[in-house]
Design an enzyme around this catalytic site. Structure first.
Site, PDB file in Angstrom:
ATOM      1  N   ASP A   1      47.929  70.276  24.322  1.00  0.00           N
ATOM      2  CA  ASP A   1      47.034  69.921  25.490  1.00  0.00           C
ATOM      3  C   ASP A   1      46.240  70.935  25.797  1.00  0.00           C
ATOM      4  OD1 ASP A   1      47.397  67.147  25.632  1.00  0.00           O
ATOM      5  OD2 ASP A   1      49.497  67.544  27.228  1.00  0.00           O
TER       6      ASP A   1
ATOM      7  N   HIS B   1      56.548  72.864  27.187  1.00  0.00           N
ATOM      8  CA  HIS B   1      57.380  72.122  26.707  1.00  0.00           C
ATOM      9  C   HIS B   1      58.800  71.530  26.369  1.00  0.00           C
ATOM     10  CE1 HIS B   1      57.886  68.742  22.941  1.00  0.00           C
ATOM     11  NE2 HIS B   1      56.170  68.729  23.232  1.00  0.00           N
TER      12      HIS B   1
HETATM   13  N1  CMC Z   1      53.680  75.775  34.869  1.00  0.00           N
HETATM   14  C1  CMC Z   1      55.140  77.087  35.758  1.00  0.00           C
HETATM   15  N2  CMC Z   1      56.205  76.730  35.528  1.00  0.00           N
HETATM   16  C2  CMC Z   1      56.773  76.020  34.570  1.00  0.00           C
HETATM   17  C3  CMC Z   1      55.267  74.875  33.326  1.00  0.00           C
HETATM   18  C4  CMC Z   1      54.177  75.314  33.637  1.00  0.00           C
HETATM   19  N3  CMC Z   1      53.836  74.074  32.593  1.00  0.00           N
HETATM   20  N4  CMC Z   1      56.519  74.130  32.928  1.00  0.00           N
HETATM   21  C5  CMC Z   1      57.804  74.717  32.956  1.00  0.00           C
HETATM   22  N5  CMC Z   1      57.886  75.983  33.695  1.00  0.00           N
HETATM   23  C6  CMC Z   1      59.222  76.026  34.135  1.00  0.00           C
HETATM   24  C7  CMC Z   1      59.758  75.366  35.337  1.00  0.00           C
HETATM   25  O1  CMC Z   1      59.480  75.410  36.603  1.00  0.00           O
HETATM   26  C8  CMC Z   1      61.582  75.955  35.218  1.00  0.00           C
HETATM   27  O2  CMC Z   1      61.417  77.099  35.526  1.00  0.00           O
HETATM   28  P1  CMC Z   1      63.141  77.132  36.464  1.00  0.00           P
HETATM   29  O3  CMC Z   1      63.597  77.336  35.316  1.00  0.00           O
HETATM   30  O4  CMC Z   1      62.964  77.900  37.021  1.00  0.00           O
HETATM   31  O5  CMC Z   1      63.554  75.770  37.223  1.00  0.00           O
HETATM   32  C9  CMC Z   1      61.446  75.976  34.083  1.00  0.00           C
HETATM   33  O6  CMC Z   1      59.425  76.150  33.348  1.00  0.00           O
HETATM   34  C10 CMC Z   1      61.456  74.699  32.860  1.00  0.00           C
HETATM   35  O7  CMC Z   1      61.179  73.967  32.961  1.00  0.00           O
HETATM   36  P2  CMC Z   1      61.378  72.252  32.747  1.00  0.00           P
HETATM   37  O8  CMC Z   1      59.906  71.520  34.112  1.00  0.00           O
HETATM   38  O9  CMC Z   1      62.771  72.212  33.472  1.00  0.00           O
HETATM   39  O10 CMC Z   1      60.915  71.383  31.997  1.00  0.00           O
HETATM   40  P3  CMC Z   1      60.745  69.931  31.114  1.00  0.00           P
HETATM   41  O11 CMC Z   1      61.389  70.448  30.063  1.00  0.00           O
HETATM   42  O12 CMC Z   1      61.624  69.331  32.693  1.00  0.00           O
HETATM   43  O13 CMC Z   1      59.282  70.072  31.385  1.00  0.00           O
HETATM   44  C11 CMC Z   1      56.935  69.595  31.021  1.00  0.00           C
HETATM   45  C12 CMC Z   1      58.430  70.223  30.312  1.00  0.00           C
HETATM   46  C13 CMC Z   1      56.211  69.318  29.887  1.00  0.00           C
HETATM   47  C14 CMC Z   1      56.748  68.619  31.015  1.00  0.00           C
HETATM   48  C15 CMC Z   1      56.332  70.961  31.803  1.00  0.00           C
HETATM   49  O14 CMC Z   1      56.832  72.237  30.709  1.00  0.00           O
HETATM   50  C16 CMC Z   1      55.073  70.743  32.313  1.00  0.00           C
HETATM   51  O15 CMC Z   1      55.001  70.504  33.228  1.00  0.00           O
HETATM   52  N6  CMC Z   1      54.070  71.391  31.401  1.00  0.00           N
HETATM   53  C17 CMC Z   1      52.842  71.194  32.664  1.00  0.00           C
HETATM   54  C18 CMC Z   1      52.316  69.830  31.781  1.00  0.00           C
HETATM   55  C19 CMC Z   1      51.946  69.928  30.267  1.00  0.00           C
HETATM   56  O16 CMC Z   1      51.149  70.739  29.853  1.00  0.00           O
HETATM   57  N7  CMC Z   1      51.908  68.804  29.973  1.00  0.00           N
HETATM   58  C20 CMC Z   1      51.982  68.352  28.305  1.00  0.00           C
HETATM   59  C21 CMC Z   1      53.189  68.214  27.429  1.00  0.00           C
HETATM   60  S1  CMC Z   1      52.941  68.792  25.913  1.00  0.00           S
HETATM   61  C22 CMC Z   1      51.933  67.195  25.118  1.00  0.00           C
HETATM   62  C23 CMC Z   1      52.809  65.440  25.384  1.00  0.00           C
HETATM   63  O17 CMC Z   1      54.224  65.582  26.307  1.00  0.00           O
HETATM   64  O18 CMC Z   1      51.782  64.567  25.607  1.00  0.00           O
END
Ligand code: CMC
Length: 438
Positions: free
Chosen positions: A365, A308
């Site tokens: 989720d 998140h």
């Molecule tokens: N699986 C694998 N790696 C992940 C995941 C995941 N679900 N989420 C984050 N990472 C890694 C990402 O690759 C990055 O790694 P590195 O630092 O080596 O590059 C690190 O963790 C930080 O992630 P980020 O992408 O910079 O984080 P963000 O704040 O931009 O993204 C997020 C947040 C929710 C979009 C992301 O965690 C994600 O894609 N999660 C899966 C989708 C999901 O479950 N979304 C629902 C969120 S909660 C409900 C809502 O918002 O409606």
């Protein structure tokens, strides 16, 4: 809330500037950068707004490090335990929980706005039966503006109130109609003798040829889900609502934009993606392989339902939903192998250094899909139900924005990295170059 408590120094090259520091009720202070360019000659660069506050808000507070979620100061777990969804709607809209008389009036207002104009049925019939219900909802909610010319003056508080009530009241009807349409079943009219969650289940699952009574455990679980998903401060869909609303577009158009934003798999669409991921994993034995894929930067696969932007600890919403899954399944006399798989996936992921170091925990989720499934909904309906729950959050933020004297049209700056000014050359003198799009 006092806006200017003290000032700080801000350095840029040899320049120094003093920018005001804004003190919130909770959370870290914010540097007020509105005079940044004037004082330093620079703009701020923060492409995904990860470090930037876009507005003042008194609605919801999230502490991502401590795993805290408060609606108007009340902890989410207490609201789930002691309130129903309409209490929470009133709370989000009006700042505090309703008195008994306020609750009765509000329930009456919402109940008497649940029907949609009969003409709206024709819009559904324009869609293919296999349309994704979120596509249908974007279209139908946007179309509501065409039905309510009488209350589209966004500067009239009475019109704003009516539009807010209409949106909260009609969203379950609209989502349920999208579901019924996909099944080829007749639309089920709302029943005003039922509560909000029970009526929603009735419109989703009743058929005209036999009586339907939603199981009490299903009503309680849906009520909890609706409360948990009702608001989450400046998330992508709420920001879309505020952005479109800031142009003074009507609230139905702004809500259609919010629904579109929610649809994405990184946001509300993750609940549908989680189920697909769990189904793809299939068995506990395959978890290590899928975790390897999730960690591989060359593989686009991510573990939906994990991570998140704000929570760097266990999502307090997932904490409430996790036990609710088992309770609901037990009450309905069902078993779901995907719950066992999900809990095992959580256990293994939370011991994995990749997830530990990046503070990736299950989010809302991760478990909501199991509940939706137990309720009998197909994955395509998970995000529409999320949209129903979040409508009050969108509407509360839109109302807050409309009465905030600081509101201006949202219009970010950019760091321009394109060519410098150059003359247009005649077509026969132009060189071939690789297109950027496609
Ligand atoms: N699986 C694998 N790696 C992940 C995941 C995941 N679900 N989420 C984050 N990472 C890694 C990402 O690759 C990055 O790694 P590195 O630092 O080596 O590059 C690190 O963790 C930080 O992630 P980020 O992408 O910079 O984080 P963000 O704040 O931009 O993204 C997020 C947040 C929710 C979009 C992301 O965690 C994600 O894609 N999660 C899966 C989708 C999901 O479950 N979304 C629902 C969120 S909660 C409900 C809502 O918002 O409606």
């Amino acid at each position: 809330m006092p806006a200017t408590a003290r000032k700080i120094d801000f350095g840029h090259g040899n320049q120094r500037a003093e920018l005001p520091l804004l003190e919130p009720t909770l959370g870290p202070p914010m540097i007020d950068t509105r005079r940044l360019r004037e004082e330093t000659g620079c703009w701020a660069y923060d492409p995904s707004f990860g470090e930037t506050g876009a507005c003042r808000s008194a609605i919801t507070y999230v502490d991502g490090d401590e795993g805290v979620l408060l609606y108007r100061g009340y902890p989410i777990d207490q609201l789930v335990e002691r309130c129903d969804y309409l209490d929470v709607c009133w709370l989000l809209l009006n700042g505090d929980l309703p008195s008994a008389a306020q609750k009765a009036k509000f329930t009456d207002d919402i109940t008497h706005h649940t029907m949609v104009n009969e003409q709206l049925h024709a819009i559904y019939r324009g869609f293919r039966r296999d349309s994704h219900p979120m596509a249908v909802m974007c279209g139908v909610v946007g179309a509501l503006a065409a039905f309510y010319h009488d209350s589209l003056d966004i500067f009239d508080p009475r019109h704003r109130l009516i539009a807010s009530h209409r949106l909260i009241a009609k969203m379950p009807t609209i989502a349920a109609m999208a579901y019924k349409y996909s099944l080829g079943q007749p639309f089920i009219y709302p029943r005003n003798d039922l509560g909000y969650a029970e009526n929603f289940l009735h419109m989703l699952f009743a058929v005209p040829c036999e009586p339907y009574r939603a199981p009490a455990a299903a009503v309680r679980a849906l009520e909890a889900l609706l409360i948990i998903q009702a608001d989450h401060e400046q998330n992508a869909s709420t920001s879309a609502m505020r952005l479109v609303g800031s142009t003074r577009a009507n609230p139905y158009a702004a809500t259609a934009a919010a629904i579109a934003a929610l649809w994405g798999p990184l946001h509300g669409g993750a609940n549908e993606a989680v189920l697909q991921t769990l189904a793809e994993i299939g068995s506990v034995e395959r978890i290590p392989e899928m975790l390897r894929r999730a960690k591989d930067k060359d593989d686009p696969f991510r573990l939906s339902g994990f991570g998140h932007r704000v929570y760097k600890s266990y999502d307090p919403r997932a904490k409430v939903l996790r036990p609710l899954c088992s309770e609901l399944l037990a009450a309905l006399g069902k078993e779901d192998p995907l719950l066992t798989l999900a809990m095992e996936l959580e256990r293994i992921a939370l011991e994995d250094p990749y997830f530990v170091e990046r503070k990736l925990y299950p989010n809302v989720d991760f478990y909501s899909g199991i509940i939706f499934r137990a309720l009998g909904l197909p994955p395509a309906m998970f995000t529409p139900v999320f949209a129903v729950a979040r409508t009050v959050g969108w509407v509360a933020h839109w109302n807050e924005m409309m009465t905030d004297p600081e509101t201006r049209i949202v219009r970010p700056r950019q760091l321009y990295v394109g060519p410098e000014e150059r003359p247009v050359v005649a077509v026969e003198k132009r060189r071939e170059h690789a297109p950027l799009v496609g």
